[in-house]
Design an enzyme around this catalytic site. Structure first.
Site, PDB file in Angstrom:
ATOM      1  N   ASP B  36      12.320  17.396  33.299  1.00 63.57           N
ATOM      2  CA  ASP B  36      12.817  16.915  34.586  1.00 63.57           C
ATOM      3  C   ASP B  36      14.314  17.137  34.757  1.00 63.57           C
ATOM      4  O   ASP B  36      14.845  16.997  35.859  1.00 63.57           O
ATOM      5  CB  ASP B  36      12.485  15.420  34.753  1.00 63.57           C
ATOM      6  CG  ASP B  36      10.979  15.187  34.887  1.00 63.57           C
ATOM      7  OD1 ASP B  36      10.215  16.156  34.692  1.00 63.57           O
ATOM      8  OD2 ASP B  36      10.575  14.052  35.181  1.00 63.57           O
ATOM      9  N   ASP B 291      25.798  38.885  79.138  1.00 65.70           N
ATOM     10  CA  ASP B 291      25.226  39.451  77.921  1.00 65.70           C
ATOM     11  C   ASP B 291      24.035  38.625  77.440  1.00 65.70           C
ATOM     12  O   ASP B 291      23.114  39.141  76.810  1.00 65.70           O
ATOM     13  CB  ASP B 291      26.293  39.506  76.828  1.00 65.70           C
ATOM     14  CG  ASP B 291      25.777  40.241  75.608  1.00 65.70           C
ATOM     15  OD1 ASP B 291      25.749  41.478  75.647  1.00 65.70           O
ATOM     16  OD2 ASP B 291      25.371  39.573  74.641  1.00 65.70           O
ATOM     17  N   GLY B 426      22.678  41.825  73.458  1.00 63.78           N
ATOM     18  CA  GLY B 426      22.008  42.179  74.707  1.00 63.78           C
ATOM     19  C   GLY B 426      22.154  43.632  75.104  1.00 63.78           C
ATOM     20  O   GLY B 426      21.172  44.353  75.274  1.00 63.78           O
ATOM     21  N   LEU B 427      23.390  44.097  75.214  1.00 63.76           N
ATOM     22  CA  LEU B 427      23.591  45.457  75.681  1.00 63.76           C
ATOM     23  C   LEU B 427      23.001  46.446  74.703  1.00 63.76           C
ATOM     24  O   LEU B 427      22.402  47.442  75.084  1.00 63.76           O
ATOM     25  CB  LEU B 427      25.087  45.727  75.843  1.00 63.76           C
ATOM     26  CG  LEU B 427      25.657  45.198  77.157  1.00 63.76           C
ATOM     27  CD1 LEU B 427      27.154  45.406  77.203  1.00 63.76           C
ATOM     28  CD2 LEU B 427      24.973  45.896  78.335  1.00 63.76           C
TER      29      LEU B 427
END
Ligand code: SF4
Lengths: 422, 568
Positions: B36, B291, B426-427
């Protein structure tokens, strides 16, 4: 060539016995490499959420979508006897095997909780084997932390496979202990070149293709932590080849020579194969030796590989041994290694981690070999570390790997020299 | 008995370790076997802590079981107190010790430890998990330390606005941040700054960085801020019941939630809060800018702890204009809230700790972005979908060197970047859509962003189950970074409809099934317009459709017929 051990070196090293908190994984951890070795086997731990979390944390990353290991987590109902644990296990195994029809061997792996509640996994394995006869073999062993440390899990797993090994007195060299596949292939090739009649491995790559064992078997341990397996194989007639372990050029050469000698092969033929390896291995070692020479090394107990590694780092890399810790000491299997350790090396067996860390701080070694829980804290105290767990996964055996093995230890030191923040 | 392959949460004593390790001056004696001790590495490796967790394990062995393990517990407690001289001692047991019933807590109470406060933790290991264990340990520790300060029954509740009479600034406690929690270190800083800017002081932050003495000062604050209900929910409601302290429950992740948080706290404390402008964070403007138009309606699948899942659902749907197509949590304790949030989004929440069920739901939802834990990151990688990690369980990568909170205004900035970057800019997406048929365009070459490598599936020879098992974190080859190949909208819809209908497991684009229908060149061309992450499934669905009808050839028309068929 390395000088043969002198009589001073043969003085028995002092062994410091410690008992206190141990900072070592349990045997379940071995599943991390065993399941890779045998792609047709599944390891089912019968335990708790802790066990599942341990394997997950030790494995480091979630590499597989559906790994070939898992945990049957005991719930309150199982403990309270509301559910029949055996029926539950049978159900779970059935479901698992339906999902994974490619599995040929299922290991039921005992844990601390299953041992403490005395869940009889041997009976469960027999029962399931009978039910699944012809399709899947079900074996059991314990990887529990109350009985095994770290690499001992492999020892217990191999012992579980032993009864299924056929008997044969055929002459063969049996290499025992998980090796990286590439390293294994390489050793086979070398042994064939020397003229060893037949080379087989345990564990095999396919769990169902177990090697036979009998009076013709010469048993060569590739890993130093397989005490139980070695004894059990000897009991089945195999003869144990005593030798140092195949770490470093020297260890690997002695290891292969010992095997060749066990088959009475002509030393000239053996040397013809090994000499070029040795020259090449030493050349690869040289740059790392320059980095490691004279540096002081402290090994904390972890994988049971500490003594052979210390021997390699001292004799072939020129490191000075401050303390060599081991979780437990099997004097018979370590005899050849201990004989090669520099005289007066401080060995410690077991652990009391706080006291051991006090010794580390007092000694200020240049490099500490330790487990993952201790590495960053020691680094933060200004002490360079190398953690060991990757060594059980990496191809480090053999003359050809000696350079890489040394590099693993040189890297933390080398890295410190590179870093600068001024 | 329950089969678990990978788990979201560790056992409850790991939760207790998170509390002890987060604090200063606390030590935890844990009755547990040696294995453990693996839990130390969660802190030293994942969190890169520079010291060991303050935990001493008894590491009992089988041979101790016949003897006196209780003696071992006492010896260990004594040695730990002598060595570490803690200001408070936690004593507990892990799963195995729970079975042998030494009751280390009672043993500790019976010992002379020089007046160190001792808190006994009973954390049922066979029914509870890590977060519950953290919450319970934090609660037991606070309760233990405050027991002498408890007001008598029927006491008058202190007013959260009493700071006026007392002639001081209002002050609150920030409760819940802990190690192995998601970005807690930076959230605390961000929220402290935010509150300070409105004239509110932070009294105690706990457990992260607190000492036992700090916990004894909790009632001095005017209110508690429950930043992470998973860890602090229990403590906050106890402080409410026992000390009459009010709790601020809004979690300030995202713009709207940060505003709500400020409103809630100002009303509670009676503080005038200056109107906040949108310009506090860049997220609103970035989200409005042209955008971001391409973010509109992106399908997002969310699975996390409750705190982060709830926050993500709100931000995704309201502040980024995504469409949430799946929402779930592994935090059963907070399932109710997540169910309610899902319902508002017209979804049914997935409450599960089975990552395979989560992966299945993810595949069925056919998302374009996954917000999840490290487990979902792996699932998403297999499906070839980009993913941002938003919640524990952590990987070392989730503890970044740079300042990167999730909460407050800066948190919103961080969230915008880390969720949007895995998608394509985006672009860029638009341009790739335009130029994808040019010869320079190499299919499979994707943008530099994100990290979801859609690995080719090496099909193992061992049988059907093995294929799924072998899909790994394969090293990304050249160009194997990132995200979706752009697609005109119609094709994307086609892809989704085809993909969502089948519930089979997803593989990357595989070879056509031998002996089945043959693809014509125009059929292949049409197929290649479909984003690769669903292409494999579209291929199989279309082939199944063709096979059913006995079609020898699959052309573009067959593809559209299949679309019509599956979209019924
Ligand atoms: S030490 Fe025991 S309880 Fe802990 S992980 Fe190992 S087998 Fe499981």
């Amino acid at each position: 060539m390395v000088a043969p051990p002198t009589s001073a070196d043969l003085a028995l090293p002092e062994v410091l016995k410690q008992s206190g908190q141990r900072e070592v994984f349990c045997g379940l951890t071995s599943i991390v490499w065993l399941h890779r070795r045998m792609p047709d086997a599944f390891f089912l731990v019968v335990g708790s959420r802790t066990c599942a979390h341990l394997i997950q944390s030790a494995a480091g990353v979630m590499i597989f979508a559906e790994p070939r290991f898992g945990t049957a987590i005991l719930g309150e109902r199982d403990l309270a006897g509301l559910a029949d644990a055996n029926e539950e296990l049978d159900r779970l195994v059935r479901e698992l095997l339906e999902r994974r029809p490619e599995i040929r061997t299922l290991f039921l792996v005992g844990s601390c909780p299953s041992e403490v509640i005395k869940l009889d996994l041997q009976r469960a394995a027999e029962r399931l084997s009978a039910q699944l006869a012809g399709r899947v073999r079900v074996l059991n062993y314990s990887g529990s932390g109350i009985e095994t440390t770290f690499t001992q899990g492999e020892d217990h797993a191999l012992m579980a496979m032993l009864p299924l090994m056929p008997s044969s007195d055929e002459d063969q060299l049996l290499i025992v202990g998980t090796l990286a596949d590439a390293v294994e292939d390489r050793f086979r090739l070398l042994f064939e070149r020397m003229g060893v009649p037949r080379v087989r491995s345990l564990p095999p790559r396919r769990s169902t293709e177990l090697p036979p064992v009998g009076a013709g078997t010469r048993l060569l341990l590739a890993q130093p932590f397989l005490s139980g397996t070695a004894r059990a194989l000897v009991h089945r007639g195999a003869r144990l080849i005593e030798s140092p372990y195949p770490f470093g050029v020297e260890g690997s050469r002695l290891w292969m020579e010992a095997a060749a000698a066990a088959f009475g092969l002509a030393p000239a033929a053996v040397a013809a194969v090994l000499d070029p390896l040795e020259i090449r291995g030493r050349r690869a070692l040289e740059p790392h030796r320059r980095e490691l020479e004279g540096r002081r090394l402290f090994l904390l107990p972890d994988s049971q590989m500490e003594i052979p590694l210390a021997r390699f780092l001292a004799r072939e890399c020129g490191m000075e041994l401050v303390e060599v810790g081991t979780p437990y000491l099997d004097r018979q299997l370590m005899a050849a290694e201990m004989a090669l350790l520099p005289g007066g090396t401080r060995l410690s067996e077991g652990q009391d981690v706080e006291k051991q860390l006090e010794r580390v701080r007092a000694e200020r070694p240049d490099l500490v070999v330790c487990g993952l829980g201790l590495a960053n804290p020691l680094e933060a105290e200004g002490i360079a570390t190398k953690w060991l767990i990757e060594l059980v996964f990496s191809p480090i055996h053999g003359c050809d790997q000696a350079g890489e093995l040394a590099e693993l230890f040189a890297r933390p030191l080398h890295r410190r020299q590179r870093l600068s923040f001024v | 008995m329950e089969l678990t392959l990978w788990t979201y949460e560790g056992p409850p004593h790991v939760g207790a370790m998170r509390i002890a390790s987060s604090m200063e001056g606390v030590h935890y004696v844990l009755h547990a076997p040696q294995g453990d001790t693996y839990a130390d590495l969660l802190f030293t490796m994942i969190e890169r802590r520079n010291r060991r967790p303050p935990v001493t394990y008894t590491t009992f062995q089988a041979r101790d079981l016949g003897g006196d393990t209780a003696e071992l517990v006492k010896r260990t407690i004594k040695a730990a107190v002598d060595r570490f001289q803690p200001e408070a001692l936690l004593v507990g047991e892990s799963c195995t010790a729970e079975l042998i019933q030494d009751q280390p807590g009672s043993l500790a109470h019976g010992m002379d430890l020089g007046g160190v406060p001792v808190v006994s933790l009973e954390l049922p290991a066979y029914s509870k998990k890590e977060n519950w264990g953290a919450a319970e340990s934090f609660y037991q520790l606070v309760r233990g330390l405050l027991k002498d300060q408890l007001p008598p029954p029927g006491f008058a509740k202190p007013s959260p606005q009493r700071w006026r009479q007392e002639g001081r600034r209002p002050r609150v406690n920030l409760l819940g941040p802990s190690l192995l929690g998601f970005r807690c270190r930076d959230d605390v800083l961000e929220i402290s700054k935010l509150l300070a800017s409105h004239g509110i002081d932070v009294s105690v932050v706990a457990p992260l960085g607190a000492r036992p003495a700090d916990l004894m000062r909790l009632p001095d604050a005017d209110a508690n801020v429950c930043l992470y209900a998973e860890v602090a929910g229990t403590v906050c409601s106890w402080l409410e019941r026992s000390f009459g302290m009010a709790t601020v429950k809004t979690v300030p992740i995202g713009i709207g939630a940060t505003r709500d948080f400020l409103t809630e706290i100002s009303e509670l404390l009676g503080v005038e809060i200056a109107a906040t402008s949108e310009a506090e964070s860049r997220l609103p403007w970035y989200s409005r800018s042209v955008d971001s138009t391409y973010l509109t309606g992106k399908r997002v699948f969310i699975f996390a702890d409750a705190t982060h899942a709830l926050a993500a659902a709100r931000i995704a749907s309201q502040e980024l204009g995504f469409e949430v197509v799946g929402l779930g949590t592994y935090s059963r304790e907070q399932a109710r809230e997540v169910r309610a949030a899902a319902k508002q989004l017209g979804l049914e929440a997935l409450i599960s700790d089975d990552y395979l069920a989560v992966e299945k739901a993810m595949a069925e939802a056919a998302p374009e972005l996954v917000l999840g834990t490290q487990m979902e990151r792996h699932s998403a990688k297999r499906l070839g979908v980009p993913c941002a990690v938003i919640s524990s369980p952590l990987h070392v990568q989730d503890v970044p060197a740079r300042y990167s909170p999730q909460m407050g205004w800066e948190g919103a900035n961080v969230i915008f970047d880390s969720w949007v970057h895995p998608l394509m800019m985006g672009l860029e997406e638009h341009l790739i859509g335009m130029f994808r048929h040019d010869f320079e365009f190499v299919d499979g070459h994707r943008s530099h962003l994100g990290d979801g490598a859609p690995a080719a599936v090496p099909v193992a020879d061992a049988g059907p189950g093995a294929a799924a098992a072998q899909v790994g974190t394969l090293p990304s080859g050249p160009g194997a970074t990132a995200t979706l190949v752009a697609e005109p909208l119609a094709e994307s819809l086609l892809a989704e409809q085809l993909a969502t209908t089948a519930a089979e497991s997803i593989q990357a684009d595989g070879p056509a099934v031998a002996g089945a229908s043959v693809w014509t060149p125009d059929g292949e061309a049409e197929l290649h317009k479909i984003p690769f992450f669903v292409r494999g499934k579209v291929r199989r669905n279309t082939e199944a459709f063709a096979a059913e009808r006995g079609l020898a050839r699959i052309d573009a028309e067959t593809l559209y017929d299949a679309k019509a068929h599956f979209s019924r």
